[in-house]
Design a protein around this motif. Structure first.
Motif, mmCIF file in Angstrom:
data_model
loop_
_atom_site.group_PDB
_atom_site.id
_atom_site.type_symbol
_atom_site.label_atom_id
_atom_site.label_comp_id
_atom_site.label_asym_id
_atom_site.label_seq_id
_atom_site.Cartn_x
_atom_site.Cartn_y
_atom_site.Cartn_z
ATOM 1 N N GLY A 161 0.586 -1.285 0.134
ATOM 2 C CA GLY A 161 -0.076 -0.094 0.077
ATOM 3 C C GLY A 161 0.747 1.159 -0.054
ATOM 4 O O GLY A 161 1.993 1.207 0.173
ATOM 5 N N CYS A 162 0.027 2.497 -0.224
ATOM 6 C CA CYS A 162 0.893 3.761 -0.168
ATOM 7 C C CYS A 162 0.459 4.463 0.847
ATOM 8 O O CYS A 162 -0.903 5.094 0.786
ATOM 9 C CB CYS A 162 0.527 4.313 -1.556
ATOM 10 S SG CYS A 162 1.540 6.142 -1.593
ATOM 11 N N ALA A 163 1.117 4.562 2.070
ATOM 12 C CA ALA A 163 0.635 5.418 3.230
ATOM 13 C C ALA A 163 0.676 6.922 3.107
ATOM 14 O O ALA A 163 -0.027 7.765 3.583
ATOM 15 C CB ALA A 163 1.473 5.094 4.405
ATOM 16 N N ALA A 164 1.480 7.446 2.148
ATOM 17 C CA ALA A 164 1.374 8.862 1.544
ATOM 18 C C ALA A 164 -0.017 9.392 1.115
ATOM 19 O O ALA A 164 -0.152 10.459 1.414
ATOM 20 C CB ALA A 164 2.288 9.161 0.472
ATOM 21 N N ARG A 165 -0.732 8.563 0.497
ATOM 22 C CA ARG A 165 -2.082 8.864 -0.177
ATOM 23 C C ARG A 165 -2.938 9.455 1.378
ATOM 24 O O ARG A 165 -3.053 8.387 1.986
ATOM 25 C CB ARG A 165 -2.670 7.746 -0.780
ATOM 26 C CG ARG A 165 -1.991 7.933 -2.160
ATOM 27 C CD ARG A 165 -3.124 7.157 -3.202
ATOM 28 N NE ARG A 165 -2.400 7.210 -4.600
ATOM 29 C CZ ARG A 165 -2.483 8.088 -5.214
ATOM 30 N NH1 ARG A 165 -3.347 9.383 -4.954
ATOM 31 N NH2 ARG A 165 -2.150 8.211 -6.533
ATOM 32 N N GLY A 166 -3.340 10.662 1.438
ATOM 33 C CA GLY A 166 -4.185 10.725 2.343
ATOM 34 C C GLY A 166 -3.227 11.369 3.614
ATOM 35 O O GLY A 166 -3.824 11.751 4.646
ATOM 36 N N GLY A 167 -1.933 11.539 3.470
ATOM 37 C CA GLY A 167 -1.173 11.992 4.356
ATOM 38 C C GLY A 167 -0.351 12.913 4.205
ATOM 39 O O GLY A 167 -1.061 13.839 3.865
ATOM 40 N N LEU A 168 0.892 12.933 4.725
ATOM 41 C CA LEU A 168 1.615 14.409 4.675
ATOM 42 C C LEU A 168 2.339 14.307 3.148
ATOM 43 O O LEU A 168 3.213 13.496 2.880
ATOM 44 C CB LEU A 168 2.677 14.245 5.664
ATOM 45 C CG LEU A 168 2.179 14.383 7.108
ATOM 46 C CD1 LEU A 168 3.323 14.289 8.222
ATOM 47 C CD2 LEU A 168 1.424 15.605 7.449
ATOM 48 N N THR A 169 1.714 15.016 2.453
ATOM 49 C CA THR A 169 2.302 14.899 1.095
ATOM 50 C C THR A 169 2.923 16.362 0.644
ATOM 51 O O THR A 169 3.065 16.379 -0.860
ATOM 52 C CB THR A 169 1.066 14.459 -0.081
ATOM 53 O OG1 THR A 169 0.146 15.528 0.178
ATOM 54 C CG2 THR A 169 0.537 13.279 0.420
ATOM 55 N N ARG A 170 3.301 17.260 1.298
ATOM 56 C CA ARG A 170 3.892 18.341 0.963
ATOM 57 C C ARG A 170 5.178 18.535 -0.226
ATOM 58 O O ARG A 170 5.082 19.044 -1.088
ATOM 59 C CB ARG A 170 4.413 19.081 2.236
ATOM 60 C CG ARG A 170 5.080 20.451 1.997
ATOM 61 C CD ARG A 170 5.231 21.306 3.161
ATOM 62 N NE ARG A 170 6.170 22.466 2.630
ATOM 63 C CZ ARG A 170 5.628 23.676 2.420
ATOM 64 N NH1 ARG A 170 4.294 23.691 2.368
ATOM 65 N NH2 ARG A 170 6.214 24.648 2.281
ATOM 66 N N LEU A 171 5.829 17.197 -0.132
ATOM 67 C CA LEU A 171 6.846 17.116 -0.929
ATOM 68 C C LEU A 171 6.618 16.019 -2.180
ATOM 69 O O LEU A 171 7.465 15.745 -2.974
ATOM 70 C CB LEU A 171 8.016 16.509 -0.322
ATOM 71 C CG LEU A 171 8.787 17.476 0.876
ATOM 72 C CD1 LEU A 171 10.096 16.696 1.586
ATOM 73 C CD2 LEU A 171 9.473 18.448 0.304
ATOM 74 N N HIS A 172 5.419 15.730 -2.280
ATOM 75 C CA HIS A 172 4.968 14.822 -3.154
ATOM 76 C C HIS A 172 4.825 15.218 -4.354
ATOM 77 O O HIS A 172 4.688 16.251 -4.949
ATOM 78 C CB HIS A 172 4.127 13.680 -2.408
ATOM 79 C CG HIS A 172 4.503 12.866 -1.257
ATOM 80 N ND1 HIS A 172 4.943 13.525 -0.247
ATOM 81 C CD2 HIS A 172 4.872 11.568 -1.187
ATOM 82 C CE1 HIS A 172 5.388 12.452 0.469
ATOM 83 N NE2 HIS A 172 5.307 11.374 -0.075
ATOM 84 N N ALA A 173 4.499 14.101 -5.390
ATOM 85 C CA ALA A 173 4.110 14.465 -6.772
ATOM 86 C C ALA A 173 2.961 14.992 -7.141
ATOM 87 O O ALA A 173 1.970 14.699 -6.752
ATOM 88 C CB ALA A 173 4.560 12.894 -7.468
#
Length: 345
Positions: free
Chosen positions: A143-155
């Motif tokens: 799974g991808c914990a970033a989805r719905g999480g802290l994504t300031r640095l994300h794509a």
């Protein structure tokens, strides 16, 4: 830390043999090459990477920077980032690359980090480093914990349902814009790979950052003959003035004719995708145009087509749009000189 064996390679053939020798690959982890170690050792300390054998490359004769017969430049994979950034031929012919390298990390890390290792560094996604959370890049299918999480640095571009991590390199953004070529070697022989084809988007296999085979070694990075020395700029937007990864970065390069019109352009973005983001269609928008903000904005619209945030990082889309225009304006005015402090190593 997981125990590991250590092998000091004598030459490329020895390094490749040690990488694939029995006992180096187990369910715990694969054998790994060691150059500067600025990323690999961190991953090992955090138990994200658990190689059973380290193959030290630092005795290999791959640290030279030299001209090619065609008039380009060949960067040894083991040349340190600092030596590359400050090399006279890089600074005079490829100031975009020098500026990008000097925008990354810290002087201490640039003194240790290798060119080849820079291409291979892993994402700095918080969840990738946190072994207590699911991460498809670290543990495929979890799974991808970033989805719905802290994504300031994300794509905001090129992501998939399986991964929204970004590639952290500054150097690679410039190499993408400059259309570098990666030289690879394995027991099967040597091959060259266009930089645009080296890194990959996550798709449904985000554990694979690039298109290298598991038994290949980067030997050199080749730069084509210089075309953009007079009009280039690297712009990096980040939370701190130093030692911070890009929220958005832009490598912009222009070739102008005697009348000041754009003959050709090169644009690449960092901090926005799983790989340095470049779309030749955006560059084509600028060909034959005067270097004006309206045309720069049109190119930005093409480059950012399809961009989508994860709520927390929605700000990256307008930030990237403005950054592209600004970087192109700076490049059009002429390549900036060294920033304050860049002369010190």
């Amino acid at each position: 830390m997981t125990p590991f064996a250590y092998h000091l390679a004598r030459d490329p053939a020895d390094a490749l043999a040690a990488l694939t020798a029995p006992g180096g690959n187990t369910p715990l982890g694969a054998a790994s090459f060691l150059a500067g170690g600025t990323n690999l050792l961190d991953l090992m300390k955090e138990n994200v990477a658990r190689p059973m054998r380290l193959v030290d490359l630092n005795q290999l004769a791959l640290a030279r920077i030299e001209e090619t017969p065609a008039g380009g430049l060949l960067l040894g994979a083991l040349a340190r980032n600092a030596d590359t950034a400050y090399h006279p031929l890089v600074r005079s012919r490829y100031p975009l690359l020098s500026a990008a390298i000097l925008a990354g990390a810290s002087p201490q890390i640039r003194n240790m980090a290798s060119n080849g290792g820079n291409l291979l560094q892993r994402t700095r996604c918080y969840y990738f480093y946190d072994t207590g959370t699911p991460c498809n890049k670290r543990s495929p299918g979890s799974g991808c914990a970033a989805r719905g999480g802290l994504t300031r640095l994300h794509a905001i571009l090129g992501a998939s349902e399986h991964c929204i991590a970004t590639h952290p390199s500054d150097m690679c953004v410039a190499l993408a814009a400059l259309e570098a070529v990666v030289h690879l070697r394995s027991a099967r022989g040597e091959r060259q790979l266009a930089f645009a084809d080296f890194h990959r988007l996550p798709g449904d296999t985000p554990q694979h950052d690039n298109t290298m085979a598991a038994d290949e070694l980067i030997t050199h990075i080749e730069l084509p003959p210089a075309r953009y020395a007079a009009h280039s700029a690297y712009l990096k937007l980040r939370d701190r003035a130093s030692y911070a990864f890009a929220l958005v970065s832009v490598a912009a390069a222009l070739a102008l004719d005697e009348g000041g019109r754009i003959v050709s352009a090169r644009l690449a973005l960092g901090g926005v995708a799983h790989k340095p983001w470049r779309q030749p269609e955006a560059e084509a928008v600028l060909a034959g145009k005067p270097p004006e903000a309206a045309h720069f904005a049109a190119a930005a619209a093409v480059l950012l087509a399809g961009a989508r945030g994860e709520s927390v990082n929605d700000f990256k889309i307008p930030m990237a749009r403005r950054a592209i225009v600004r970087a192109l304006e700076v490049a059009a005015a002429g390549t900036p000189g060294p920033a304050c402090g860049e002369e010190e190593r």
